[in-house]
Design an enzyme around this catalytic site. Structure first.
Site, short mmCIF file in Angstrom:
data_model
loop_
_atom_site.label_atom_id
_atom_site.label_comp_id
_atom_site.label_asym_id
_atom_site.label_seq_id
_atom_site.Cartn_x
_atom_site.Cartn_y
_atom_site.Cartn_z
N LEU A 65 -17.48 10.18 -5.22
CA LEU A 65 -18.41 11.11 -5.85
C LEU A 65 -17.88 11.34 -7.26
O LEU A 65 -16.86 12.01 -7.44
CB LEU A 65 -18.48 12.45 -5.11
CG LEU A 65 -18.67 12.44 -3.59
CD1 LEU A 65 -18.87 13.86 -3.09
CD2 LEU A 65 -19.82 11.54 -3.18
N GLU A 68 -20.32 13.46 -13.63
CA GLU A 68 -20.63 13.04 -15.00
C GLU A 68 -19.64 13.64 -16.00
O GLU A 68 -19.34 14.83 -15.96
CB GLU A 68 -22.04 13.50 -15.34
CG GLU A 68 -22.48 13.24 -16.76
CD GLU A 68 -23.86 13.79 -17.03
OE1 GLU A 68 -24.55 13.24 -17.92
OE2 GLU A 68 -24.27 14.76 -16.36
N CYS A 80 -8.95 14.10 -20.41
CA CYS A 80 -9.07 14.08 -18.95
C CYS A 80 -8.78 12.66 -18.46
O CYS A 80 -8.50 11.76 -19.25
CB CYS A 80 -10.46 14.53 -18.52
SG CYS A 80 -11.78 13.41 -19.10
N CYS A 82 -11.11 11.15 -16.38
CA CYS A 82 -12.39 10.79 -15.77
C CYS A 82 -12.79 9.33 -15.99
O CYS A 82 -13.23 8.65 -15.06
CB CYS A 82 -13.49 11.72 -16.27
SG CYS A 82 -13.19 13.46 -15.88
N GLU A 108 -21.38 17.92 -15.59
CA GLU A 108 -20.57 17.92 -16.82
C GLU A 108 -19.74 19.20 -16.92
O GLU A 108 -20.24 20.30 -16.73
CB GLU A 108 -21.50 17.83 -18.03
CG GLU A 108 -20.79 17.60 -19.34
CD GLU A 108 -20.33 16.17 -19.53
OE1 GLU A 108 -19.11 15.98 -19.73
OE2 GLU A 108 -21.16 15.25 -19.51
N ARG A 110 -17.36 20.31 -14.92
CA ARG A 110 -17.35 20.98 -13.60
C ARG A 110 -18.58 21.87 -13.44
O ARG A 110 -18.53 22.93 -12.85
CB ARG A 110 -16.05 21.76 -13.37
CG ARG A 110 -14.80 20.90 -13.35
CD ARG A 110 -13.60 21.60 -12.71
NE ARG A 110 -13.27 22.84 -13.37
CZ ARG A 110 -12.48 22.95 -14.45
NH1 ARG A 110 -11.92 21.85 -14.97
NH2 ARG A 110 -12.21 24.11 -14.99
N ASP A 142 -15.63 26.33 -11.37
CA ASP A 142 -16.24 25.10 -10.87
C ASP A 142 -17.61 25.44 -10.31
O ASP A 142 -17.72 26.13 -9.30
CB ASP A 142 -15.36 24.47 -9.79
CG ASP A 142 -15.77 23.04 -9.45
OD1 ASP A 142 -16.93 22.69 -9.68
OD2 ASP A 142 -14.91 22.29 -8.95
N ARG A 144 -19.99 23.07 -9.59
CA ARG A 144 -20.62 21.85 -9.07
C ARG A 144 -21.19 22.05 -7.67
O ARG A 144 -20.62 22.77 -6.85
CB ARG A 144 -19.63 20.69 -9.06
CG ARG A 144 -19.31 20.17 -10.44
CD ARG A 144 -18.22 19.13 -10.42
NE ARG A 144 -16.93 19.70 -10.05
CZ ARG A 144 -15.79 19.01 -10.01
NH1 ARG A 144 -15.80 17.72 -10.32
NH2 ARG A 144 -14.66 19.61 -9.68
N SER A 165 -10.92 10.45 -3.65
CA SER A 165 -10.87 11.69 -4.44
C SER A 165 -9.55 12.40 -4.19
O SER A 165 -8.94 12.29 -3.11
CB SER A 165 -12.02 12.61 -4.03
OG SER A 165 -11.94 13.85 -4.70
N LYS A 170 -14.39 18.50 -2.55
CA LYS A 170 -15.41 17.49 -2.31
C LYS A 170 -15.49 17.18 -0.81
O LYS A 170 -16.59 17.04 -0.26
CB LYS A 170 -15.11 16.22 -3.10
CG LYS A 170 -15.30 16.36 -4.60
CD LYS A 170 -15.09 15.03 -5.32
CE LYS A 170 -15.29 15.18 -6.83
NZ LYS A 170 -15.09 13.90 -7.54
#
Length: 220
Positions: A65, A68, A80, A82, A108, A110, A142, A144, A165, A170
Site C-alpha cells: 500500500l 502518494e 523521505c 518514499c 499526500e 500522511r 496521520d 490516512r 510495509s 496499515k
C-alpha cells in the site's frame, strides 16, 4: 492537542466504496503490469492498482500500500524514503513473480495534502520533527484512510496478503476491513543523512519497524 498516531479510517463496510473504471496492460521499467483504475466513491479520489503476474485464486499475495508522495515519488526528495520504497517494492513484486501495488492518492503528507505537507517540511527545517510539525499546523499526525485499499483488494478477489510495509497501522487497518495479513514484510531503505532524523521520529513516535537504524544510530 492530543497526539494521534493514525486511525483505522472509515468503519468496516458491507459493500464496496470503489468503482472499477478501467483495466489495461502497463509496461514499465520494472516489468509488464496489469493496471486497474478505480474511483473512490466516498472521497472522489482516483486510485490505481498495479498487478504483476497471476493473482487469481492466490492467497497471501505480496502487497504494497503506497501512499502518494509527489516530492519523493516524482522528484526524488531525500527528505523521505518514499521514492526508494516505491521502486524497491515494485522490484520485490516482480522478483516474487506475482503481487500487487496499490498507489493511494489522497494520502499526500500522511493525508494532510500537498501544501500542508510542504508547510510541515518547512517547520521541520526549522527544528520540529514530523509529528510536531503536523500538530503545530493544527493537523492530525496521520489522517490516512485505508478503507479504499481494502475495497480494491476485495474487488480484486484478494482475501489475504503479505504486507510489504514497516507501518503497523496499515496492518491494523486492513484487518479491520476484512483483509487477512499473513505476514508483514519489512521494506527497509538505507537511510540518508538528510532523512535520518525523520526516520528516527517515525520509529520512536509512529511505531514504524525500522531495526536497520540501530547500526546508524550507534555509529553516529
Amino acid at each position: 492537542m492530543k497526539e494521534s498516531k493514525g486511525v483505522l479510517g472509515r468503519s468496516a463496510r458491507t459493500q464496496s466504496g470503489v468503482q472499477r473504471v478501467v483495466d489495461l496492460q502497463l509496461t514499465t521499467v520494472y516489468g509488464d503490469f496489469h493496471a486497474v483504475g478505480y474511483l473512490d466513491l466516498e472521497r472522489g479520489d482516483e486510485q490505481m492498482a498495479l498487478i504483476y503476474g497471476d493473482i487469481d485464486g492466490t492467497e497471501e499475495t505480496l502487497t504494497r500500500l503506497h501512499s502518494e508522495c509527489l516530492t519523493g515519488d516524482s522528484f526524488g526528495s531525500t527528505h523521505c524514503e518514499c521514492g526508494d520504497q516505491l521502486s524497491t517494492a515494485l522490484r520485490a513484486i516482480v522478483a516474487e513473480g506475482r503481487g500487487i501495488l496499490l498507489y493511494l492518492r489522497g494520502h499526500e503528507g500522511r493525508g494532510i495534502g500537498l501544501l500542508a505537507k510542504l508547510q510541515a517540511m518547512k517547520l521541520q527545517s526549522e527544528g520540529l520533527d514530523t509529528v510536531e510539525a503536523n500538530l503545530a499546523l493544527g493537523l492530525p499526525v496521520d489522517a490516512r484512510d485505508y478503507g479504499v485499499a481494502a475495497d480494491m483488494l476485495h474487488d480484486l478477489g484478494v482475501p489475504s496478503v503479505r504486507l510489504l510495509s514497516n507501518n503497523p497501522r496499515k496492518r491494523e487497518a486492513l484487518e479491520h476491513h476484512g483483509i487477512e495479513v499473513a505476514e508483514q514484510v519489512p521494506l527497509l531503505i538505507p537511510p540518508r543523512e538528510q532523512n535520518l532524523s525523520y526516520l528516527r521520529t517515525k520509529r520512536e513516535r509512529l511505531d514504524h519497524h525500522l531495526p536497520h537504524l540501530d547500526a546508524v544510530i550507534h555509529s553516529s
